[in-house]
Enzyme design. Structure first.
Site, PDB file in Angstrom:
ATOM      1  N   CYS A 147     -81.063  16.879 -16.509  1.00 10.13           N
ATOM      2  CA  CYS A 147     -80.787  17.905 -17.514  1.00 10.13           C
ATOM      3  C   CYS A 147     -80.902  17.350 -18.936  1.00 10.13           C
ATOM      4  CB  CYS A 147     -79.411  18.510 -17.295  1.00 10.13           C
ATOM      5  SG  CYS A 147     -78.070  17.298 -17.222  1.00 10.13           S
ATOM      6  N   ASN A 197     -81.390  26.921 -21.570  1.00 11.15           N
ATOM      7  CA  ASN A 197     -80.741  26.207 -20.474  1.00 11.15           C
ATOM      8  C   ASN A 197     -81.741  26.022 -19.319  1.00 11.15           C
ATOM      9  OD1 ASN A 197     -79.059  25.272 -18.421  1.00 11.15           O
ATOM     10  ND2 ASN A 197     -77.339  26.564 -19.067  1.00 11.15           N
ATOM     11  N   HIS A 247     -73.675  18.281 -17.713  1.00 16.22           N
ATOM     12  CA  HIS A 247     -74.873  19.122 -17.796  1.00 16.22           C
ATOM     13  C   HIS A 247     -75.178  19.409 -19.267  1.00 16.22           C
ATOM     14  CE1 HIS A 247     -77.939  22.043 -16.907  1.00 16.22           C
ATOM     15  NE2 HIS A 247     -77.305  22.946 -17.659  1.00 16.22           N
TER      16      HIS A 247
END
Length: 356
Positions: free
Chosen positions: A14, A133, A118
């Protein structure tokens, strides 16, 4: 939306997705970020060694790296050092420096958010804000009025928010969205939601295939039932044929009986019972002798040169034998008449069945 670079989640990378979505391109790879993490680990090790290599802090530091792990996670220090290459700086949201700079979110260009290891980016492209995202199936449009509420909600949920200060590299999406505004009718789903939907679709497909398979089985049962019905129909047809044959035999028998009765009625009787074959033979001999005598008398009475022809057997217009021949009907004639009547009865029976 197609012009916006959006790197979707792969494994635990991520941090890589966050940086590339922020910079709008494939600027960093896991190898490059791992190199930055190893460099940070070495710098920290050298600082810890200044206090002595036998110290507790140094031995603790020699444990696995805190800047990265085997899953692909990278720390905020790695992300910060990676952005320094582009002259970008991270400032913690609502920190003293943030307050000192009097930062207004609506006037900024981008944010980096983190929650439970994250990372994801919120960036302004053109004149609109987008949530980039990597867990989403695509960019999510955020209105200006909703931006402050969105960031406040993230903070309430425990997210750490960093303001990205500095000039971001130029990108095609930013240039294009400076001229046009986009509208988004449906919010993009989370990848987990999409996977769940795909799973539901697969389950639904499996159920549908099962139903179709059951329908096929029913079809097979229907075919078996059709075969059974066909067999029953054939069986009934054979029974009907047997019944017709039985009816035919019965009709022949009745016609024979009827012919016998008719012939017995037409034949003169000397008593209440039918004549025997011997009696019929004697009567025929007497009849032929009488005929010969009559022919001889006619020949004697006829003029010379004229020969009398024997008298033919006469029949009525209906085809029934004449009265003077009934007494001399042979058994063969009686049998022939019975067969003829039987055939006529059979033909009438078949015609009646054909009309049905």
């Amino acid at each position: 939306m197609e012009s916006i670079f959006h790197e979707k989640q792969e494994g635990s990378l991520c941090a890589q997705h966050c940086l590339n979505n922020l910079l709008q391109g494939e600027y960093f790879s896991p190898v490059e970020l791992s190199s930055i993490a190893h460099q940070l680990d070495e710098e920290e090790r050298m600082r810890m060694a200044e206090g002595g290599v036998t110290s507790e802090d140094y031995r603790t530091f020699l444990q696995p790296s805190g800047n990265m792990d085997d899953s692909g996670f990278f720390s905020i220090q790695v992300i910060s050092n990676a952005l320094k290459v582009w002259g970008l700086e991270l400032i913690l949201f609502n920190s003293p420096e943030y307050q000192r700079l009097r930062i207004d979110p609506i006037n900024e260009r981008s944010f980096i958010c983190n929650y439970k290891e994250h990372w994801f980016t919120v960036r302004k492209l053109g004149k609109q804000w987008f949530n980039l995202n990597s867990l989403l199936t695509g960019p999510e449009l955020i209105s200006d009025t909703y931006l402050a509420l969105f960031l406040a909600q993230l903070q309430q949920e425990g997210y750490s928010i960093f303001v990205v200060k500095g000039d971001l590299p130029d990108c095609e999406a930013d240039q294009l969205l400076q001229m046009i505004r986009v509208q988004q009718m449906h919010r993009p789903k989370l990848i987990g939601e999409e996977l769940a939907q795909l799973k539901d679709q697969r389950v639904h497909k499996t159920d549908l295939e099962r139903v179709l398979a059951a329908d096929d089985g029913s079809g097979m049962l229907d075919e078996d039932e059709e075969d059974l019905q066909r067999a029953l129909a054939l069986s009934r047809q054979e029974i009907d044929m047997e019944d017709e044959e039985a009816d035919l035999r019965r009709a022949i028998q009745l016609s024979m009986q009827g012919s016998s009765r008719n012939m017995s009625q037409d034949t003169p009787q000397t008593s209440s019972t039918n004549l025997t074959s011997e009696e019929l033979r004697k009567r025929r001999e007497a009849y032929f002798e009488k005929q010969q005598q009559e022919q001889q008398q006619q020949q004697q009475a006829a003029p010379p040169g004229q020969i009398s022809q024997p008298r033919e057997r006469l029949t009525t217009s209906s085809g029934a034998p004449g009265s003077d021949l009934d007494d001399t009907m042979s058994e063969e004639d009686m049998l022939q008449a019975a067969v003829t009547m039987s055939l006529e009865t059979v033909q009438n029976h078949l015609k009646t069945e054909g009309k049905k």
